[in-house]
Design a protein around this motif. Sequence first.
Motif, PDB file in Angstrom:
ATOM      1  N   LEU A  48      39.098  34.591  28.369  1.00 47.29           N
ATOM      2  CA  LEU A  48      38.395  35.518  29.263  1.00 47.29           C
ATOM      3  C   LEU A  48      37.355  34.792  30.100  1.00 47.29           C
ATOM      4  N   LEU A 108      38.622  33.147  33.164  1.00 44.42           N
ATOM      5  CA  LEU A 108      38.921  34.059  34.271  1.00 44.42           C
ATOM      6  C   LEU A 108      37.680  34.471  35.055  1.00 44.42           C
ATOM      7  N   ARG A 109      36.490  34.087  34.599  1.00 43.67           N
ATOM      8  CA  ARG A 109      35.247  34.488  35.263  1.00 43.67           C
ATOM      9  C   ARG A 109      35.154  34.039  36.717  1.00 43.67           C
ATOM     10  N   HIS A 168      37.505  33.679  38.911  1.00 42.79           N
ATOM     11  CA  HIS A 168      38.370  34.574  39.678  1.00 42.79           C
ATOM     12  C   HIS A 168      37.718  35.946  39.821  1.00 42.79           C
ATOM     13  N   GLN A 169      37.115  36.424  38.734  1.00 41.61           N
ATOM     14  CA  GLN A 169      36.434  37.721  38.784  1.00 41.61           C
ATOM     15  C   GLN A 169      35.258  37.673  39.764  1.00 41.61           C
ATOM     16  N   ALA A 170      34.532  36.575  39.772  1.00 45.15           N
ATOM     17  CA  ALA A 170      33.384  36.448  40.680  1.00 45.15           C
ATOM     18  C   ALA A 170      33.850  36.458  42.134  1.00 45.15           C
ATOM     19  N   ALA A 207      36.640  37.810  43.306  1.00 46.50           N
ATOM     20  CA  ALA A 207      37.126  39.156  43.624  1.00 46.50           C
ATOM     21  C   ALA A 207      35.959  40.118  43.842  1.00 46.50           C
ATOM     22  N   THR A 208      34.916  39.996  43.043  1.00 49.02           N
ATOM     23  CA  THR A 208      33.743  40.851  43.208  1.00 49.02           C
ATOM     24  C   THR A 208      33.060  40.574  44.537  1.00 49.02           C
ATOM     25  N   HIS A 267      35.049  42.041  47.354  1.00 52.87           N
ATOM     26  CA  HIS A 267      34.877  43.492  47.386  1.00 52.87           C
ATOM     27  C   HIS A 267      33.536  43.866  48.014  1.00 52.87           C
TER      28      HIS A 267
END
Length: 168
Positions: free
Chosen positions: A117, A120-121, A123-125, A127-128, A131
């Motif tokens: 997990l 994946l941070r 990628h999450q950052a 994507a955030t 957005h």
Amino acid sequence: MATATYPPPPPYYRLYKDYLQDPKSAPEPPPPIEGTYVCFGGTYTTDDTLPSLEEQGVRQLYSKGPDVDYKKELRSLNGDLQLHVLELADILIERPSQYARRVEEISLVFKNLHHLLNSLRPHQARATLIHILELQIQRRKQAVEDIKRRREEARRLLNEALTTLDGN
């Protein structure tokens, strides 16, 4: 012996005595720290990389390599976790003295899940951030449209006022 409620200020304040007259008289800030440093007894690094499980002394349960299928591996580790929890429940019922090995296995699965997990941070950052930027663009477009609408309404009102004044 006299004691003070507050200690005296550090001598650094003298470096800023002419700051109001000449802001450039203040000393330059220290350069940023690079590499490793010690803070409150802990060693930290400025490198923003996720250490591998091997570097942390933990056995990796999922496949290695740059092209890891995160969805598949997370589901697999989740299934392993459920199995180990059920086995732990059975062992606690049948042989309570032998629970330590199962708890260690559950801990290993959790560490692997946590590491997956955390990888994946970034990628999450991204994507955030995408957005947030899209929302900002949308709000700005709405603000521009609102300004255009109000400008047209103001023009219409001015034209009505001019025709009313000309008609009198």
